[in-house]
Design an enzyme around this catalytic site. Structure first.
Site, PDB file in Angstrom:
ATOM      1  N   LYS A 178       0.640  -0.992  -0.101  1.00  0.00           N
ATOM      2  CA  LYS A 178       0.354   0.393   0.564  1.00  0.00           C
ATOM      3  C   LYS A 178       1.186   1.296  -0.150  1.00  0.00           C
ATOM      4  O   LYS A 178       0.370   2.266  -0.402  1.00  0.00           O
ATOM      5  CB  LYS A 178      -1.144  -0.349   1.164  1.00  0.00           C
ATOM      6  CG  LYS A 178      -1.815   0.987   0.929  1.00  0.00           C
ATOM      7  CD  LYS A 178      -2.580   1.998   0.137  1.00  0.00           C
ATOM      8  CE  LYS A 178      -2.876   3.113   0.495  1.00  0.00           C
ATOM      9  NZ  LYS A 178      -4.146   3.161   2.038  1.00  0.00           N
ATOM     10  N   LEU A 179       1.878   1.542   0.634  1.00  0.00           N
ATOM     11  CA  LEU A 179       3.053   2.223   0.763  1.00  0.00           C
ATOM     12  C   LEU A 179       4.111   2.857  -0.693  1.00  0.00           C
ATOM     13  O   LEU A 179       3.658   4.322  -0.864  1.00  0.00           O
ATOM     14  CB  LEU A 179       3.048   2.117   2.220  1.00  0.00           C
ATOM     15  CG  LEU A 179       3.239   2.343   3.372  1.00  0.00           C
ATOM     16  CD1 LEU A 179       4.335   2.565   4.477  1.00  0.00           C
ATOM     17  CD2 LEU A 179       2.874   3.905   3.529  1.00  0.00           C
TER      18      LEU A 179
END
Length: 312
Positions: A178-179
């Protein structure tokens, strides 16, 4: 870990993304959905017309729910809700599983998972991607960090809110993916902002530029969404994803880069651009406002000067 009829769901955090996610769960799940937010008005705004039950506290969620989903601002809130004095594991009854839909630091996710495991509570990080509209449609992309057996239990529930549910690896790996996803979006937005301003000053209308580039290899999700919907009309509303949230996520990315020995220069440049955006009239407003920094020749904020040779 078996359910006689189906698990009762708890949901904590009914904000911009959490509200529509919880609404989809309440509409699609056959058993109880119990929801809590620190703002009482958030429940009515998100869940009016559904069968969702209102909880008065986190402790009440723990007492009534088998699986609890979190949609919170960041790692400190997740830790407090899971492990604090009035958190999910503070009472006699605890949920069996906690699924964190928030975006947090990788190390924080793994730490919370380990501490919950010691209290016999399973944990998965499952941050979500795409827009608020996708959350309303139940069409999110969800990146999950969990052992396979736990993933198999929670995947059907995640399908209430996401059309793409991907197991990325063990706990923490959902946050890694996600990051990286978010960093690529923020960096692409920054790059598109520069090129839109360059094209306009060189005589190409911005709408024409986007139309032409969209037909070539420069096309992207950012161009079709942030470029067309926000940067082209220069509309950057409040209560969307502001530069402060960008800076939180990029901080997590740079923390992870330092821990893994990666020199993330592009992510650091993006961080400095969004610092300028937040500090020059666009605090709290939609982050593609970074194009205004380029157009006004503001920023990015300067990088820290390297220490002189022989020092540090």
């Amino acid at each position: 870990m078996r359910f006689q009829t189906g698990p009762s769901i708890g949901f904590i955090g009914l904000g911009v993304m959490g509200g529509p996610m919880c609404r989809n769960m309440a509409l699609k799940h056959g058993e109880d959905v119990i929801a809590y937010d620190a703002s009482p008005a958030a429940f009515d705004a998100a869940l009016h017309g559904t069968k969702a039950l209102r909880a008065g506290s986190v402790a009440e969620i723990a007492a009534r729910a088998d699986i609890v989903f979190l949609s919170l601002p960041g790692a400190p809130q997740v830790e407090r809700v899971c492990l604090g004095a009035e958190g999910l594991t503070s009472g006699e009854r605890k949920p069996w599983i906690v699924v964190d839909l928030s975006t947090t630091a990788v190390a924080a996710a793994r730490d919370v998972a380990e501490r919950l495991r010691a209290r016999n509570v399973a944990f998965a990080d499952a941050p979500v991607a795409r827009t608020r509209e996708a959350a309303q449609r139940g069409d999110l992309s969800i990146m999950v960090g969990a052992e396979q057996a736990l993933f198999d239990k929670i995947e059907p529930l995640l399908r209430y809110i996401g059309s793409d549910v991907t197991r990325c690896g063990e706990v923490g790996c959902g946050q890694v993916v996600k990051l990286i996803n978010n960093a690529l979006v923020f960096e692409n937005t920054m790059a598109l902002a520069e090129m839109m301003v360059l094209g306009q000053r060189a005589g190409v209308a911005p709408a024409m530029l986007l139309d032409a580039v969209a037909k070539g290899s420069g096309d992207s999700f950012v161009l079709r969404n942030h470029g067309r919907k926000a940067m082209l009309p220069r509309e950057f509303p409040d209560k969307s994803f502001p530069p402060e949230y960008v800076l939180k996520d990029l901080g997590y990315v740079l923390e992870l880069a330092a821990q893994t020995g990666v020199a993330a220069h592009v992510a650091d440049l993006a961080r400095r651009y969004y610092e300028a955006t937040a500090g020059n009239g666009f605090s709290g407003r939609y982050f593609p406002a970074v194009i205004e920094m380029v157009d006004r020749s503001i920023g990015p904020a300067p990088a820290p000067a390297p220490a002189p040779a022989g020092e540090g």
